[in-house]
Design a protein around this motif. Structure first.
Motif, PDB file in Angstrom:
ATOM      1  N   LYS A 255      16.402 -56.612  65.080  1.00 11.10           N
ATOM      2  CA  LYS A 255      16.206 -57.993  64.649  1.00 11.10           C
ATOM      3  C   LYS A 255      14.948 -58.601  65.270  1.00 11.10           C
ATOM      4  CE  LYS A 255      21.041 -59.091  63.620  1.00 11.10           C
ATOM      5  NZ  LYS A 255      22.223 -59.919  63.980  1.00 11.10           N
ATOM      6  N   LEU A 256      14.688 -58.266  66.536  1.00  8.54           N
ATOM      7  CA  LEU A 256      13.480 -58.767  67.189  1.00  8.54           C
ATOM      8  C   LEU A 256      12.233 -58.194  66.527  1.00  8.54           C
ATOM      9  CD1 LEU A 256      12.054 -60.311  69.466  1.00  8.54           C
ATOM     10  CD2 LEU A 256      12.315 -58.264  70.888  1.00  8.54           C
ATOM     11  N   ALA A 257      12.239 -56.887  66.269  1.00  9.26           N
ATOM     12  CA  ALA A 257      11.095 -56.249  65.612  1.00  9.26           C
ATOM     13  C   ALA A 257      10.871 -56.821  64.216  1.00  9.26           C
ATOM     14  CB  ALA A 257      11.315 -54.744  65.528  1.00  9.26           C
ATOM     15  N   GLU A 258      11.946 -57.066  63.506  1.00 10.53           N
ATOM     16  CA  GLU A 258      11.845 -57.643  62.168  1.00 10.53           C
ATOM     17  C   GLU A 258      11.137 -58.994  62.216  1.00 10.53           C
ATOM     18  OE1 GLU A 258      14.860 -57.874  58.412  1.00 10.53           O
ATOM     19  OE2 GLU A 258      15.583 -58.756  60.283  1.00 10.53           O
ATOM     20  N   LYS A 259      11.490 -59.806  63.205  1.00  8.65           N
ATOM     21  CA  LYS A 259      10.859 -61.121  63.355  1.00  8.65           C
ATOM     22  C   LYS A 259       9.389 -60.977  63.744  1.00  8.65           C
ATOM     23  CE  LYS A 259      11.376 -65.521  65.799  1.00  8.65           C
ATOM     24  NZ  LYS A 259      12.190 -66.296  66.777  1.00  8.65           N
ATOM     25  N   ASN A 260       9.100 -60.083  64.690  1.00 11.67           N
ATOM     26  CA  ASN A 260       7.717 -59.871  65.111  1.00 11.67           C
ATOM     27  C   ASN A 260       6.849 -59.380  63.961  1.00 11.67           C
ATOM     28  OD1 ASN A 260       7.948 -60.657  67.828  1.00 11.67           O
ATOM     29  ND2 ASN A 260       8.621 -58.628  68.469  1.00 11.67           N
ATOM     30  N   LEU A 261       7.390 -58.499  63.142  1.00 14.81           N
ATOM     31  CA  LEU A 261       6.621 -57.981  62.008  1.00 14.81           C
ATOM     32  C   LEU A 261       6.369 -59.067  60.968  1.00 14.81           C
ATOM     33  CD1 LEU A 261       8.354 -54.508  61.580  1.00 14.81           C
ATOM     34  CD2 LEU A 261       6.061 -54.934  62.450  1.00 14.81           C
ATOM     35  N   LYS A 262       7.380 -59.859  60.676  1.00 12.44           N
ATOM     36  CA  LYS A 262       7.207 -60.937  59.700  1.00 12.44           C
ATOM     37  C   LYS A 262       6.156 -61.937  60.152  1.00 12.44           C
ATOM     38  CE  LYS A 262      11.751 -60.899  57.461  1.00 12.44           C
ATOM     39  NZ  LYS A 262      13.029 -61.630  57.243  1.00 12.44           N
ATOM     40  N   ASN A 263       5.990 -62.065  61.462  1.00 14.24           N
ATOM     41  CA  ASN A 263       5.020 -63.019  62.008  1.00 14.24           C
ATOM     42  C   ASN A 263       3.571 -62.575  61.843  1.00 14.24           C
ATOM     43  OD1 ASN A 263       6.400 -65.278  62.948  1.00 14.24           O
ATOM     44  ND2 ASN A 263       7.007 -64.273  64.845  1.00 14.24           N
ATOM     45  N   PHE A 264       3.352 -61.262  61.560  1.00 12.06           N
ATOM     46  CA  PHE A 264       1.960 -60.819  61.595  1.00 12.06           C
ATOM     47  C   PHE A 264       1.584 -59.748  60.570  1.00 12.06           C
ATOM     48  CE2 PHE A 264      -1.962 -59.236  63.713  1.00 12.06           C
ATOM     49  CZ  PHE A 264      -2.589 -60.456  63.893  1.00 12.06           C
ATOM     50  N   LEU A 265       2.530 -59.197  59.840  1.00  6.39           N
ATOM     51  CA  LEU A 265       2.189 -58.150  58.878  1.00  6.39           C
ATOM     52  C   LEU A 265       1.195 -58.654  57.833  1.00  6.39           C
ATOM     53  CD1 LEU A 265       5.317 -56.036  57.878  1.00  6.39           C
ATOM     54  CD2 LEU A 265       3.331 -55.332  59.186  1.00  6.39           C
ATOM     55  N   GLU A 266       0.190 -57.858  57.571  1.00  5.81           N
ATOM     56  CA  GLU A 266      -0.778 -58.177  56.528  1.00  5.81           C
ATOM     57  C   GLU A 266      -0.413 -57.518  55.211  1.00  5.81           C
ATOM     58  OE1 GLU A 266      -5.622 -57.952  55.733  1.00  5.81           O
ATOM     59  OE2 GLU A 266      -4.746 -57.137  57.563  1.00  5.81           O
ATOM     60  N   PHE A 267       0.213 -56.338  55.278  1.00  2.00           N
ATOM     61  CA  PHE A 267       0.538 -55.570  54.074  1.00  2.00           C
ATOM     62  C   PHE A 267       2.048 -55.393  53.944  1.00  2.00           C
ATOM     63  CE2 PHE A 267      -3.447 -53.618  55.845  1.00  2.00           C
ATOM     64  CZ  PHE A 267      -4.318 -54.278  54.987  1.00  2.00           C
ATOM     65  N   ASP A 268       2.502 -55.324  52.697  1.00  2.00           N
ATOM     66  CA  ASP A 268       3.915 -55.090  52.421  1.00  2.00           C
ATOM     67  C   ASP A 268       4.153 -53.581  52.363  1.00  2.00           C
ATOM     68  OD1 ASP A 268       6.540 -55.315  51.721  1.00  2.00           O
ATOM     69  OD2 ASP A 268       6.174 -55.903  49.637  1.00  2.00           O
ATOM     70  N   ASN A 269       4.107 -52.937  53.531  1.00  2.00           N
ATOM     71  CA  ASN A 269       4.141 -51.472  53.549  1.00  2.00           C
ATOM     72  C   ASN A 269       5.050 -50.896  54.640  1.00  2.00           C
ATOM     73  OD1 ASN A 269       2.658 -52.099  55.815  1.00  2.00           O
ATOM     74  ND2 ASN A 269       0.873 -50.863  55.297  1.00  2.00           N
ATOM     75  N   VAL A 270       6.001 -51.705  55.150  1.00  2.00           N
ATOM     76  CA  VAL A 270       6.905 -51.245  56.198  1.00  2.00           C
ATOM     77  C   VAL A 270       8.346 -51.302  55.697  1.00  2.00           C
ATOM     78  CG1 VAL A 270       7.811 -51.663  58.509  1.00  2.00           C
ATOM     79  CG2 VAL A 270       5.374 -51.974  58.063  1.00  2.00           C
ATOM     80  N   ILE A 271       9.038 -50.177  55.822  1.00  2.00           N
ATOM     81  CA  ILE A 271      10.471 -50.106  55.521  1.00  2.00           C
ATOM     82  C   ILE A 271      11.200 -49.862  56.838  1.00  2.00           C
ATOM     83  CG2 ILE A 271      12.296 -48.818  54.350  1.00  2.00           C
ATOM     84  CD1 ILE A 271      10.326 -48.224  52.125  1.00  2.00           C
TER      85      ILE A 271
END
Length: 255
Positions: A134-150
């Motif tokens: 859940k923490l990683a999910e939040k961190n990724l949503k805060n900074f991901l540039e591309f929709d390429n992570v599953i």
């Protein structure tokens, strides 16, 4: 998974001051000698400055390094930039690649993989612990540039869904227990990278790699020494970044 990474800003000021903020969140940003409203900060173009009580501050776009080191929330030790860049090179990660990872941890290296494979690539990341997930999910949503992570909230001991991956990176407590599982997910001659904190873990991992038909290309430890930013008295800082992990690199042999 996709987000607006462009809402992060870095504020720099005198005496080495640095702060990463999110201009999308309405609030007052605290500075050493005052405050600035985030809506006002959003109007300042990156590279330009503002002044509070005769002190000049500059605003910059937030890059991956500053996000990971100065903003990302963590419950685990992350893969630091000094290892991250080398891992990307050794795993031959570039735009369009399909890469697997376990465990996700706080998501710091997942961000690096996402940037490296680009919009045409794909990152598949596995994390067993729900709180880390859940923490990683939040961190990724805060900074991901591309929709390429599953993301998967599961252990790879239960199996890896993907096949013919170009590369895989392992950051788990007992990597020697899952080498065979990772092997099944890699394409022939695929790259494998592993990080562990102790030498006895390195030894056990090497034995497992040999048993599972991997070519072991390298075991390496990376240290980093920074310098004080004073031109008249240029010398190393009193403290340096020493051991953070041992890196093991290998390639799959045979089918």
């Amino acid at each position: 998974m996709q987000s607006g990474f462009s809402t992060k800003r870095v504020i720099i000021g005198p005496d080495g001051f640095k702060k990463v903020v999110d201009i999308a969140s309405p609030n007052k940003v605290g500075l050493p000698n005052g405050q600035i409203d985030s809506t006002e900060l959003a109007e300042i173009k990156p590279g330009n400055s503002f002044e509070i009580k005769d002190t000049v501050y500059y605003v910059l776009n937030c890059d991956t390094y500053d996000y990971v080191m100065h903003y990302l929330k963590r419950k685990t030790q992350v893969v630091y930039p000094k290892e991250g860049a080398y891992i990307l090179m050794r795993l031959d990660v570039f735009p369009g690649k399909r890469v697997g990872e376990a465990g996700t941890g706080s998501g710091a290296f997942t961000l690096c993989l996402s940037r490296a494979v680009g919009p045409q690539g794909q990152v598949y990341t596995y994390e067993q612990r729900e709180d880390f997930y859940k923490l990683a999910e939040k961190n990724l949503k805060n900074f991901l540039e591309f929709d390429n992570v599953i993301m998967y909230n599961k252990s790879i001991e239960e199996g890896i869904q993907e096949r013919d991956l170009d590369a895989f990176f392992l950051d788990v407590r007992e990597p020697w227990e899952v080498i065979q599982i990772v092997r099944e997910a890699l394409k022939p001659a695929g790259h494998l990278g592993i990080i562990v904190p102790t030498t006895n873990q390195v030894s056990q991992t090497l034995i497992s790699l040999e048993k599972n038909s991997f070519y072991i290309s390298e075991v390496v430890e990376i240290m980093m020494r920074k310098y004080k930013l004073v031109p008249e008295r240029l010398r190393p800082k009193d403290l340096m970044v020493g051991h953070t992990g041992y890196l093991i690199f290998a390639r799959k042999l045979g089918e």
